[in-house]
Design a protein around this motif. Structure first.
Motif, PDB file in Angstrom:
ATOM      1  N   ASP A 274      59.761 156.729  85.808  1.00  0.00           N
ATOM      2  CA  ASP A 274      61.081 156.115  85.601  1.00  0.00           C
ATOM      3  C   ASP A 274      61.320 154.921  86.521  1.00  0.00           C
ATOM      4  O   ASP A 274      62.111 154.028  86.192  1.00  0.00           O
ATOM      5  CB  ASP A 274      62.180 157.158  85.834  1.00  0.00           C
ATOM      6  CG  ASP A 274      62.224 158.219  84.738  1.00  0.00           C
ATOM      7  OD1 ASP A 274      61.636 157.982  83.669  1.00  0.00           O
ATOM      8  OD2 ASP A 274      62.824 159.287  84.977  1.00  0.00           O
ATOM      9  N   THR A 275      60.662 154.901  87.682  1.00  0.00           N
ATOM     10  CA  THR A 275      60.898 153.804  88.635  1.00  0.00           C
ATOM     11  C   THR A 275      60.020 152.585  88.382  1.00  0.00           C
ATOM     12  O   THR A 275      60.291 151.512  88.922  1.00  0.00           O
ATOM     13  CB  THR A 275      60.669 154.282  90.082  1.00  0.00           C
ATOM     14  OG1 THR A 275      59.303 154.701  90.244  1.00  0.00           O
ATOM     15  CG2 THR A 275      61.603 155.431  90.433  1.00  0.00           C
ATOM     16  N   PRO A 277      59.680 150.404  85.942  1.00  0.00           N
ATOM     17  CA  PRO A 277      60.326 149.152  85.503  1.00  0.00           C
ATOM     18  C   PRO A 277      61.045 148.402  86.616  1.00  0.00           C
ATOM     19  O   PRO A 277      61.306 147.201  86.493  1.00  0.00           O
ATOM     20  CB  PRO A 277      61.327 149.635  84.438  1.00  0.00           C
ATOM     21  CG  PRO A 277      60.782 150.934  83.964  1.00  0.00           C
ATOM     22  CD  PRO A 277      60.157 151.556  85.175  1.00  0.00           C
ATOM     23  N   TYR A 278      61.348 149.100  87.728  1.00  0.00           N
ATOM     24  CA  TYR A 278      62.100 148.478  88.816  1.00  0.00           C
ATOM     25  C   TYR A 278      61.214 148.031  89.974  1.00  0.00           C
ATOM     26  O   TYR A 278      61.700 147.497  90.963  1.00  0.00           O
ATOM     27  CB  TYR A 278      63.156 149.458  89.332  1.00  0.00           C
ATOM     28  CG  TYR A 278      64.145 149.850  88.262  1.00  0.00           C
ATOM     29  CD1 TYR A 278      65.289 149.105  88.022  1.00  0.00           C
ATOM     30  CD2 TYR A 278      63.902 150.973  87.465  1.00  0.00           C
ATOM     31  CE1 TYR A 278      66.185 149.457  87.026  1.00  0.00           C
ATOM     32  CE2 TYR A 278      64.793 151.340  86.469  1.00  0.00           C
ATOM     33  CZ  TYR A 278      65.934 150.579  86.247  1.00  0.00           C
ATOM     34  OH  TYR A 278      66.808 150.931  85.261  1.00  0.00           O
ATOM     35  N   THR A 279      59.917 148.240  89.837  1.00  0.00           N
ATOM     36  CA  THR A 279      58.989 147.805  90.879  1.00  0.00           C
ATOM     37  C   THR A 279      58.673 146.332  90.699  1.00  0.00           C
ATOM     38  O   THR A 279      59.136 145.686  89.748  1.00  0.00           O
ATOM     39  CB  THR A 279      57.692 148.633  90.837  1.00  0.00           C
ATOM     40  OG1 THR A 279      57.039 148.435  89.573  1.00  0.00           O
ATOM     41  CG2 THR A 279      57.988 150.116  91.022  1.00  0.00           C
ATOM     42  N   GLY A 282      57.735 145.396  87.369  1.00  0.00           N
ATOM     43  CA  GLY A 282      58.592 145.911  86.304  1.00  0.00           C
ATOM     44  C   GLY A 282      59.552 144.871  85.763  1.00  0.00           C
ATOM     45  O   GLY A 282      59.898 143.893  86.427  1.00  0.00           O
ATOM     46  N   ARG A 283      60.040 145.116  84.559  1.00  0.00           N
ATOM     47  CA  ARG A 283      60.892 144.128  83.880  1.00  0.00           C
ATOM     48  C   ARG A 283      62.286 144.029  84.504  1.00  0.00           C
ATOM     49  O   ARG A 283      62.999 143.042  84.317  1.00  0.00           O
ATOM     50  CB  ARG A 283      61.013 144.478  82.397  1.00  0.00           C
ATOM     51  CG  ARG A 283      61.727 145.801  82.104  1.00  0.00           C
ATOM     52  CD  ARG A 283      61.769 146.081  80.602  1.00  0.00           C
ATOM     53  NE  ARG A 283      62.504 147.305  80.286  1.00  0.00           N
ATOM     54  CZ  ARG A 283      61.994 148.518  80.342  1.00  0.00           C
ATOM     55  NH1 ARG A 283      60.738 148.668  80.711  1.00  0.00           N
ATOM     56  NH2 ARG A 283      62.718 149.585  80.034  1.00  0.00           N
ATOM     57  N   HIS A 284      62.714 145.064  85.257  1.00  0.00           N
ATOM     58  CA  HIS A 284      64.042 145.035  85.860  1.00  0.00           C
ATOM     59  C   HIS A 284      64.037 144.490  87.293  1.00  0.00           C
ATOM     60  O   HIS A 284      65.085 144.415  87.927  1.00  0.00           O
ATOM     61  CB  HIS A 284      64.656 146.439  85.873  1.00  0.00           C
ATOM     62  CG  HIS A 284      64.924 146.985  84.508  1.00  0.00           C
ATOM     63  ND1 HIS A 284      65.610 146.275  83.547  1.00  0.00           N
ATOM     64  CD2 HIS A 284      64.585 148.175  83.933  1.00  0.00           C
ATOM     65  CE1 HIS A 284      65.694 147.005  82.440  1.00  0.00           C
ATOM     66  NE2 HIS A 284      65.066 148.155  82.644  1.00  0.00           N
ATOM     67  N   HIS A 285      62.853 144.145  87.803  1.00  0.00           N
ATOM     68  CA  HIS A 285      62.796 143.613  89.168  1.00  0.00           C
ATOM     69  C   HIS A 285      63.472 142.244  89.190  1.00  0.00           C
ATOM     70  O   HIS A 285      63.318 141.447  88.251  1.00  0.00           O
ATOM     71  CB  HIS A 285      61.342 143.494  89.637  1.00  0.00           C
ATOM     72  CG  HIS A 285      61.213 143.198  91.091  1.00  0.00           C
ATOM     73  ND1 HIS A 285      61.302 141.921  91.591  1.00  0.00           N
ATOM     74  CD2 HIS A 285      61.029 144.016  92.173  1.00  0.00           C
ATOM     75  CE1 HIS A 285      61.161 141.956  92.908  1.00  0.00           C
ATOM     76  NE2 HIS A 285      61.003 143.211  93.282  1.00  0.00           N
TER      77      HIS A 285
END
Length: 295
Positions: A274-275, A277-279, A282-285
């Motif tokens: 789950d994490t 995408p935020y690395t 990842g697309r949410h970084h």
């Protein structure tokens, strides 16, 4: 129990005999070329003291000690070659020989540490930390880097962790500890002043302590929750650097993290997924989203 373990852990040894035993452990392969008189001089004891230690270890004399010690050293690994933990290479050694010696040092340290780790203690430490509301990691000097890596790994599976890197932050962290917290202290010898300052504070607050260090730590700081021992053949001062203790601590931390992960494998794996995408990749970084990008 082999002769190496006897010298590290036997409760029958007096403080003077423990010091002599530690000198022998520090000498490594150099012991084989030393006479009993030379050993006594290096250890600052009498020849009769060496004989008494041999008797307490169940040996007839110094010659039998050297034989038993050589066998124990040879059994450290299936392909082990004798290596001086503190000075694994010499002036003028070729790179290939240095690499071979470092390989032997790694193998010897890892096998020695594996033999020292009590499986029940490892299970207890893993369970304590898996169930903790917060884990506070205390380390100094070269142990800070593996401690911070351990902190990062625990955070990556959703654990609440702190790893203060200054004395003020450490003592405030300890003073703020409460029920549900677990302390992890990393100290090879256990003689550092920060350890002596922290333990009474943690005890007063009823915080369980997992201690990673050499077997001597248990004698210096008895009655803690659990101990995870590392290879203790490295001298505190007479060495090139902390090759062995660094490797041993990293191995124990990697093993401890893996045991914690395994206790709730599917949940921890799902959290990692789950994490992603935020690395950084990842697309949410923020970088991936163009936040703060140049131009």
């Amino acid at each position: 129990m082999d002769i190496l373990r006897e010298m590290r852990e036997s409760p029958e040894l007096t403080p003077a005999e423990q010091q002599l035993a530690q000198t022998i452990l520090d000498l490594g392969e150099r012991l084989q070329s030393m006479s009993i008189k030379e050993l006594a001089r290096v250890a600052s004891v009498s020849i009769s003291s060496v004989h008494r230690l041999c008797k307490k270890l169940g040996l007839e004399g110094y010659k039998e000690l050297k034989v038993a010690y050589a066998r124990a050293m040879a059994s450290q690994g299936p392909h082990a070659i004798p290596v001086d933990i503190n000075f694994p290479f010499s002036a003028g050694d070729e790179p290939s020989k240095i690499a071979a010696r470092m390989t032997a040092l790694y193998e010897s340290t890892l096998v020695d540490t594996l033999n020292l780790i009590d499986q029940d203690s490892l299970a207890a430490a893993s369970q304590l930390m898996a169930n903790a509301q917060r884990i506070d990691i205390y380390a100094h000097s070269h142990n800070i880097h593996p401690a911070q890596m351990f902190e990062e790994r625990l955070i990556s599976i959703g654990k609440h962790v702190s790893c203060p890197t200054t004395w003020e932050r450490e003592i405030r962290c300890a003073l703020g500890s409460k029920e549900g917290h677990v302390a992890l202290i990393i100290s090879y010898s256990g003689i550092s002043s920060y350890v002596h300052e922290l333990l009474p504070v943690l005890k007063e607050r009823g915080v369980p302590v997992v201690f990673i260090g050499s077997p001597a730590v248990k004698r210096r700081h008895p009655n803690l929750s659990t101990y995870l021992f590392v290879s203790d053949r490295e001298s505190l001062q007479n060495r090139i650097t902390q090759f062995s203790s660094h490797i041993a601590v990293q191995f124990v931390l990697d093993t401890l993290y893996s045991c914690i992960f395994a206790l709730d494998y599917e949940r921890d794996k799902a959290f990692l997924t789950d994490t992603i995408p935020y690395t950084m990749l990842g697309r949410h970084h923020p970088v991936a989203m163009g936040i703060g990008a140049k131009g």
